[in-house]
Design an enzyme around this catalytic site. Structure first.
Site, short mmCIF file in Angstrom:
data_model
loop_
_atom_site.label_atom_id
_atom_site.label_comp_id
_atom_site.label_asym_id
_atom_site.label_seq_id
_atom_site.Cartn_x
_atom_site.Cartn_y
_atom_site.Cartn_z
N ASP A 1 84.51 -70.16 -7.60
CA ASP A 1 83.99 -69.63 -8.86
C ASP A 1 82.64 -70.26 -9.21
O ASP A 1 82.36 -71.39 -8.82
CB ASP A 1 85.02 -69.93 -9.97
N GLY B 1 77.89 -66.68 -10.32
CA GLY B 1 77.08 -66.02 -11.35
C GLY B 1 76.35 -67.04 -12.20
O GLY B 1 75.15 -66.91 -12.48
N ARG C 1 72.60 -62.16 -10.01
CA ARG C 1 73.91 -62.71 -9.65
C ARG C 1 74.13 -62.72 -8.14
O ARG C 1 74.73 -63.65 -7.60
CB ARG C 1 75.01 -61.88 -10.31
N GLU D 1 90.63 -57.35 -9.71
CA GLU D 1 89.90 -57.22 -10.98
C GLU D 1 88.39 -57.13 -10.75
O GLU D 1 87.66 -56.58 -11.56
CB GLU D 1 90.21 -58.40 -11.91
N ASN D 2 87.92 -57.66 -9.62
CA ASN D 2 86.48 -57.63 -9.34
C ASN D 2 85.93 -56.20 -9.18
O ASN D 2 84.72 -55.99 -9.27
CB ASN D 2 86.14 -58.45 -8.08
N GLU E 1 99.31 -78.61 -5.24
CA GLU E 1 98.50 -79.52 -6.05
C GLU E 1 97.21 -78.80 -6.43
O GLU E 1 96.58 -78.16 -5.57
CB GLU E 1 98.15 -80.79 -5.26
C1 FPP Z 1 83.03 -65.96 -8.20
O1 FPP Z 1 81.84 -66.26 -8.87
C2 FPP Z 1 82.80 -65.49 -6.82
C3 FPP Z 1 83.14 -64.26 -6.33
C4 FPP Z 1 83.78 -63.23 -7.17
C5 FPP Z 1 82.87 -63.86 -4.95
C6 FPP Z 1 82.88 -64.92 -3.88
C7 FPP Z 1 82.09 -64.45 -2.73
C8 FPP Z 1 81.34 -65.24 -1.90
C9 FPP Z 1 81.27 -66.69 -2.02
C10 FPP Z 1 80.51 -64.64 -0.80
C11 FPP Z 1 81.20 -63.91 0.28
C12 FPP Z 1 82.51 -64.44 0.72
C13 FPP Z 1 82.93 -64.56 2.00
C14 FPP Z 1 84.30 -65.02 2.33
C15 FPP Z 1 82.03 -64.28 3.12
P1 FPP Z 1 81.52 -65.46 -10.22
O2 FPP Z 1 80.61 -64.34 -9.88
O3 FPP Z 1 82.78 -65.08 -10.90
O4 FPP Z 1 80.77 -66.58 -11.02
P2 FPP Z 1 80.67 -66.73 -12.62
O5 FPP Z 1 82.07 -66.99 -13.10
O6 FPP Z 1 79.78 -67.92 -12.79
O7 FPP Z 1 80.08 -65.47 -13.15
#
Ligand code: FPP
Length: 248
Positions: free
Chosen positions: A21, A24, A34, A68-69, A208
């Protein structure tokens, strides 16, 4: 300073799950789009996969895209799908060389066809590897996973007419996407949020939990070692008393 020496090899987790996480927020702090945070997050994915393999971790599950994404802006979803494709394209050779098996959990069939194809090819290409499982959660939701396990069991119960008494935890676990994998020993969540966000709801029962303020794009191998050192200090009791597990 390298804190790797502080790790006790015999006490490493077999299976690590990560909620990546903060991509963004990382971008926002730099006034970037983002997707730039996700791009940088992909670099962190590479570093963590490599470090886990070096440490001899048996399974790593990454929450790359939740159910949810899909509600995110179309451009961000497109960008994430593009990143996933480029990750597999650029890393497949290294994954193979390092004896890493790629797996996915979630509704792969809901992803765009080109992404599905490339993920399926990577799964097929690495299916005989046994060094580490890299399990990527894609269009994944924990409640949904539990519901589909229930549906499978009901269907089997109807077909084979087995009694309710035969339904137990092992049988249930076999119907989950993670069938065959041990439950995670350690869950890492970056960027400070104290929730599990519909991730591996069944499997995290005794896991954990380690939460760090570090945003995912900034997460380096030293941060992984820090999480592991913290984990090794914990006493896992699985419902028993300290005395029962030999604590004096
Ligand atoms: C959460 O950050 C991250 C994601 C929803 C996507 C994760 C994807 C990657 C790291 C890149 C590709 C992955 C692989 C396995 C190749 P957020 O956007 O929710 O951050 P925020 O909470 O700060 O807005």
């Amino acid at each position: 300073m390298d804190n790797k020496e502080q790790l006790i090899k015999e006490k490493l987790p077999q299976h690590i799950a990560i909620i990546m996480d903060g991509n963004g927020r990382w971008a926002k702090r730099r006034a970037l789009a983002r997707i730039r945070g996700h791009q940088k997050g992909m670099e962190a994915v590479k570093e963590v996969v490599k470090s886990c393999r070096e440490l001899g971790i048996k399974a790593l599950t990454l929450y790359a895209f939740s159910q949810e994404n899909w509600k995110r802006p179309k451009t961000e979803i497109k960008g994430l799908m593009r990143l996933l494709k480029s990750f597999i394209r650029s890393e497949l050779a290294a994954l193979k060389k390092n004896n890493i098996q790629v797996k996915s959990i979630g509704h792969l069939e809901r992803l765009p066809e080109d992404v599905q194809a490339i993920v399926k090819d990577a799964i097929e290409d690495t299916k005989d590897n046994c060094g580490m499982v890299l399990n990527v959660a894609l269009s994944y939701g924990g409640r949904d996973e539990i519901l589909q396990a229930v549906a499978q069991i009901v269907q089997k119960a109807r077909a084979n007419n087995f009694s309710l008494a035969e339904i137990n935890e092992e049988m249930f676990s076999r119907e989950l996407y993670t069938a065959g994998l041990p439950d995670p020993d350690l869950l890492i969540r970056t960027s400070g949020e104290m929730r599990i966000s519909n991730f591996l709801l069944w499997q995290l029962a005794y896991t954990e939990i380690y939460v760090t303020e570090v945003l995912w794009p900034d997460f380096k191998k030293q941060d992984l070692y820090k999480a592991l050192i913290d984990y090794q200090k914990r006493q896992r009791r699985f419902g028993l008393t300290g005395e029962q597990i030999g604590d004096r």
